[in-house]
Scaffold this motif. Sequence first.
Motif, PDB file in Angstrom:
ATOM      1  N   TYR B  26      17.871   3.817  44.816  1.00 43.39           N
ATOM      2  CA  TYR B  26      17.439   5.213  44.882  1.00 43.39           C
ATOM      3  C   TYR B  26      17.231   5.586  46.338  1.00 43.39           C
ATOM      4  CZ  TYR B  26      14.524   9.373  44.603  1.00 43.39           C
ATOM      5  OH  TYR B  26      14.014  10.628  44.780  1.00 43.39           O
ATOM      6  N   ILE B  27      18.030   6.500  46.830  1.00 40.73           N
ATOM      7  CA  ILE B  27      17.857   6.998  48.190  1.00 40.73           C
ATOM      8  C   ILE B  27      17.522   8.482  48.078  1.00 40.73           C
ATOM      9  CG2 ILE B  27      18.970   7.346  50.435  1.00 40.73           C
ATOM     10  CD1 ILE B  27      20.790   4.950  49.683  1.00 40.73           C
ATOM     11  N   PRO B  28      16.278   8.852  48.392  1.00 34.60           N
ATOM     12  CA  PRO B  28      15.836  10.227  48.105  1.00 34.60           C
ATOM     13  C   PRO B  28      16.717  11.297  48.746  1.00 34.60           C
ATOM     14  CG  PRO B  28      14.248   9.056  49.492  1.00 34.60           C
ATOM     15  CD  PRO B  28      15.210   8.051  48.994  1.00 34.60           C
ATOM     16  N   GLU B  29      17.282  10.982  49.906  1.00 34.09           N
ATOM     17  CA  GLU B  29      18.099  12.009  50.584  1.00 34.09           C
ATOM     18  C   GLU B  29      19.425  12.218  49.870  1.00 34.09           C
ATOM     19  OE1 GLU B  29      16.913   9.280  52.441  1.00 34.09           O
ATOM     20  OE2 GLU B  29      15.095  10.366  52.974  1.00 34.09           O
ATOM     21  N   GLU B  30      19.882  11.213  49.133  1.00 32.45           N
ATOM     22  CA  GLU B  30      21.213  11.295  48.535  1.00 32.45           C
ATOM     23  C   GLU B  30      21.197  11.430  47.018  1.00 32.45           C
ATOM     24  OE1 GLU B  30      23.333   7.875  49.906  1.00 32.45           O
ATOM     25  OE2 GLU B  30      22.863   8.297  52.015  1.00 32.45           O
ATOM     26  N   ASP B  31      20.253  10.726  46.367  1.00 32.32           N
ATOM     27  CA  ASP B  31      20.278  10.671  44.908  1.00 32.32           C
ATOM     28  C   ASP B  31      19.214  11.576  44.302  1.00 32.32           C
ATOM     29  OD1 ASP B  31      22.041   8.611  45.443  1.00 32.32           O
ATOM     30  OD2 ASP B  31      20.472   7.078  45.280  1.00 32.32           O
ATOM     31  N   ASP B  32      19.595  12.202  43.189  1.00 32.00           N
ATOM     32  CA  ASP B  32      18.601  12.922  42.405  1.00 32.00           C
ATOM     33  C   ASP B  32      17.878  11.962  41.475  1.00 32.00           C
ATOM     34  OD1 ASP B  32      19.275  15.302  43.555  1.00 32.00           O
ATOM     35  OD2 ASP B  32      20.833  15.740  42.073  1.00 32.00           O
ATOM     36  N   GLU B  33      18.632  11.044  40.922  1.00 30.67           N
ATOM     37  CA  GLU B  33      18.082  10.078  39.969  1.00 30.67           C
ATOM     38  C   GLU B  33      18.418   8.667  40.434  1.00 30.67           C
ATOM     39  OE1 GLU B  33      16.343  10.291  36.948  1.00 30.67           O
ATOM     40  OE2 GLU B  33      15.944  12.309  37.731  1.00 30.67           O
ATOM     41  N   PRO B  34      17.554   7.723  40.142  1.00 30.93           N
ATOM     42  CA  PRO B  34      17.886   6.340  40.488  1.00 30.93           C
ATOM     43  C   PRO B  34      19.040   5.821  39.625  1.00 30.93           C
ATOM     44  CG  PRO B  34      15.615   6.530  39.697  1.00 30.93           C
ATOM     45  CD  PRO B  34      16.265   7.833  39.460  1.00 30.93           C
ATOM     46  N   HIS B  35      19.754   4.857  40.109  1.00 25.76           N
ATOM     47  CA  HIS B  35      20.808   4.241  39.316  1.00 25.76           C
ATOM     48  C   HIS B  35      20.848   2.745  39.635  1.00 25.76           C
ATOM     49  CE1 HIS B  35      22.589   5.206  43.217  1.00 25.76           C
ATOM     50  NE2 HIS B  35      23.383   4.170  43.018  1.00 25.76           N
ATOM     51  N   THR B  36      21.595   2.018  38.832  1.00 22.14           N
ATOM     52  CA  THR B  36      21.704   0.580  39.028  1.00 22.14           C
ATOM     53  C   THR B  36      23.073   0.253  39.604  1.00 22.14           C
ATOM     54  OG1 THR B  36      20.283   0.256  37.115  1.00 22.14           O
ATOM     55  CG2 THR B  36      21.495  -1.648  37.878  1.00 22.14           C
ATOM     56  N   GLU B  37      23.086  -0.562  40.631  1.00 19.85           N
ATOM     57  CA  GLU B  37      24.360  -0.962  41.211  1.00 19.85           C
ATOM     58  C   GLU B  37      24.518  -2.473  41.061  1.00 19.85           C
ATOM     59  OE1 GLU B  37      26.203   0.538  45.312  1.00 19.85           O
ATOM     60  OE2 GLU B  37      25.305   1.994  43.947  1.00 19.85           O
ATOM     61  N   THR B  38      25.748  -2.901  40.731  1.00 14.85           N
ATOM     62  CA  THR B  38      25.992  -4.326  40.520  1.00 14.85           C
ATOM     63  C   THR B  38      26.690  -4.909  41.747  1.00 14.85           C
ATOM     64  OG1 THR B  38      26.229  -3.855  38.181  1.00 14.85           O
ATOM     65  CG2 THR B  38      26.993  -6.004  38.942  1.00 14.85           C
ATOM     66  N   TYR B  39      26.157  -6.032  42.201  1.00 13.96           N
ATOM     67  CA  TYR B  39      26.749  -6.722  43.351  1.00 13.96           C
ATOM     68  C   TYR B  39      27.054  -8.158  42.939  1.00 13.96           C
ATOM     69  CZ  TYR B  39      24.556  -2.882  45.921  1.00 13.96           C
ATOM     70  OH  TYR B  39      24.162  -1.666  46.356  1.00 13.96           O
ATOM     71  N   GLU B  40      28.191  -8.643  43.438  1.00 19.67           N
ATOM     72  CA  GLU B  40      28.489 -10.052  43.189  1.00 19.67           C
ATOM     73  C   GLU B  40      28.470 -10.771  44.526  1.00 19.67           C
ATOM     74  OE1 GLU B  40      32.157 -12.048  41.162  1.00 19.67           O
ATOM     75  OE2 GLU B  40      31.070 -10.831  39.712  1.00 19.67           O
ATOM     76  N   ILE B  41      27.754 -11.864  44.573  1.00 20.57           N
ATOM     77  CA  ILE B  41      27.664 -12.585  45.844  1.00 20.57           C
ATOM     78  C   ILE B  41      27.913 -14.065  45.627  1.00 20.57           C
ATOM     79  CG2 ILE B  41      26.097 -11.018  47.060  1.00 20.57           C
ATOM     80  CD1 ILE B  41      23.931 -13.237  46.175  1.00 20.57           C
ATOM     81  N   GLU B  42      28.228 -14.738  46.720  1.00 21.82           N
ATOM     82  CA  GLU B  42      28.359 -16.186  46.681  1.00 21.82           C
ATOM     83  C   GLU B  42      27.010 -16.785  47.014  1.00 21.82           C
ATOM     84  OE1 GLU B  42      31.428 -16.872  49.451  1.00 21.82           O
ATOM     85  OE2 GLU B  42      32.989 -16.153  48.090  1.00 21.82           O
ATOM     86  N   THR B  43      26.638 -17.801  46.242  1.00 22.44           N
ATOM     87  CA  THR B  43      25.314 -18.377  46.454  1.00 22.44           C
ATOM     88  C   THR B  43      25.419 -19.696  47.203  1.00 22.44           C
ATOM     89  OG1 THR B  43      25.403 -19.554  44.356  1.00 22.44           O
ATOM     90  CG2 THR B  43      24.434 -17.356  44.333  1.00 22.44           C
ATOM     91  N   PHE B  44      24.315 -20.113  47.753  1.00 21.83           N
ATOM     92  CA  PHE B  44      24.222 -21.452  48.329  1.00 21.83           C
ATOM     93  C   PHE B  44      22.991 -22.124  47.764  1.00 21.83           C
ATOM     94  CE2 PHE B  44      22.464 -18.378  51.400  1.00 21.83           C
ATOM     95  CZ  PHE B  44      21.157 -18.807  51.475  1.00 21.83           C
ATOM     96  N   GLU B  45      22.922 -23.410  47.916  1.00 15.23           N
ATOM     97  CA  GLU B  45      21.793 -24.128  47.337  1.00 15.23           C
ATOM     98  C   GLU B  45      20.492 -23.686  48.007  1.00 15.23           C
ATOM     99  OE1 GLU B  45      22.184 -28.383  47.290  1.00 15.23           O
ATOM    100  OE2 GLU B  45      20.204 -28.577  46.385  1.00 15.23           O
ATOM    101  N   GLY B  46      19.502 -23.455  47.180  1.00 15.05           N
ATOM    102  CA  GLY B  46      18.222 -23.031  47.722  1.00 15.05           C
ATOM    103  C   GLY B  46      18.144 -21.549  48.005  1.00 15.05           C
ATOM    104  N   MET B  47      19.127 -20.787  47.555  1.00 13.64           N
ATOM    105  CA  MET B  47      19.136 -19.354  47.828  1.00 13.64           C
ATOM    106  C   MET B  47      18.061 -18.645  47.010  1.00 13.64           C
ATOM    107  SD  MET B  47      22.178 -16.637  47.249  1.00 13.64           S
ATOM    108  CE  MET B  47      22.741 -15.676  48.645  1.00 13.64           C
ATOM    109  N   THR B  48      17.277 -17.839  47.686  1.00 12.98           N
ATOM    110  CA  THR B  48      16.268 -17.050  46.985  1.00 12.98           C
ATOM    111  C   THR B  48      16.823 -15.653  46.728  1.00 12.98           C
ATOM    112  OG1 THR B  48      15.295 -16.206  49.008  1.00 12.98           O
ATOM    113  CG2 THR B  48      14.421 -18.286  48.185  1.00 12.98           C
TER     114      THR B  48
END
Lengths: 136, 255, 145
Positions: B26-48
């Motif tokens: 949610y970015i108040p300057e850009e969005d009227d309503e919050p939304h969910t965005e999906t990201y895919e990332i590569e993980t490493f061991e111990g990643m928080t």
Amino acid sequence: MSQDRRVDSYDRGRIEDVGRWKDWAKHKPGMWAFYLHRFTGLVLSFYLVMHLTVLGTGFWLGHTEYTEIIHGLESLFIVKLLEVGLFAAFVFHALNGVRIVMFDMTIGLDVQEQLFYLSIALSFAVVMVGVPFFLL
Amino acid sequence: MATTQETQRSEPATAEGKAELDVFRYIPEEDDEPHTETYEIETFEGMTVLDALIKIRDEQDSSLTVRHSCRMARCGSDAVYINGTQRLACNTQVSELSQPIDVEPLPRFDVIRDLVVEMNEFYDRMESVEPWFQPDHEPETGEEYLQSPENRKNIDTVLDCIWCGACTSSCSPAATDSDFPGPAALAKAYRFYKDEREGEETRKRRLEMLESSHGIYRCHTQFNCTEVCPKGISPTEAIMEMSRDAVKEKLRFWR
Amino acid sequence: MSTQKPSKTAGWNWFLQRVTGVGLVVLLGFHFAVEHFIVGAANVTAGNTVERITNGLIQGDHVLGQITINMPAFLYQATAISLLGFSVFHGMYGVYNVLMEQDTLRAYEKPIKYFFIVFSAALFVQGILIFLAFFEPFWQVYDPR
């Protein structure tokens, strides 16, 4: 006070306040105990008002009418079934109430989950014993 | 040791080394309503989760905002709502979570932007219990305010509070009753209530200050605060002890 | 966040809520045992209710078979009256607190409070009137036959 300091923020509305039902599966036993305790408490309070109202008018109509009202209600299977529900509400509210009073005396805070499961199990057992008394 | 860490990080990500994050945006300057965005990332061991969010910000979407500072569960600035529970993003392993990982700002706080929430209301609650040391008497000249080790033991756990707001976010009476200080503030009150150096007068005053149906008596022992506290504090226990003491105090007249 | 308003009664009410709660476990348990387990709800009549209230005579022929318990009348009446008082306080104070937990209703705190006080009193009086109606001089008022 915080209102004037608040920057342009998005208020997610009252639904955030009441409960995160979307995540009901994530609710922990303590929260379920609270939901059940509150629900049964409201049911019992509502019943208390209805009980006193129906009984009162029943009695003021006269003895024969009173007996007729009771028998009329008890001849309906749905009433008997609802009474089992009422009994279940009372038993759970009572046992979980004892659990809460224990917490107030700072007893058993470490085993609160187990105590909740115990109150559920005991309620179930007591209600099962009670079913023939209500339905027969 | 540093080298092993490096080699593990530089290893190419395998198929199971991927994570999917559903992040509240949610970015108040850009969005009227919050939304969910999906990201895919590569993980490493111990990643928080915090590492994952920083990685998203660095590599995929630089507009993603998350509050963080020490990254080691000491500052309490990155409490977020992960998979339906309030946690510190820096203290939650990606590998322990079921995917896709749902990341939202703390529930019941207003959202400023993305995962950043307005904390002033929480700080007001903390202040309402006067979380500072108020001794009845000054110690004799040249002496320090000495606390006995036994007395200190009482407040060992509650002293660990990092003001992250996870407990207050999880507490339903704190959400619906704005006069209720909430678990963090009451645990803080307990920290001073239990401190014998403050003296009997302040101890009594502190208890009286909290005695209200919108104070210690508002706790419903949901144990949500105890469950989510990243520091293992049990505010429920603190509140129960104070309300027990308050009632004992009331009953003292016939003792 | 407004400042804390310390209250002298909150602690007592909270304590009474616990006391009545524990009392109700016993009293309401007894009430269920008598009405549903010994007598059986379908066998309740005005006649045997009067027997219980005025003489403390609990008689039933339900699932457990023939059961007769003769309690001292005053003891049975004491349980009935305290059951009434305890349940009205515990129930109404409970509902009142559920409402007062909502910020949106706090604006109407005073009217809601007085409504609950009056309503609880009315419920209690209603209960007392029912109780009195079991005694001969009073039941004739309602039932001249």
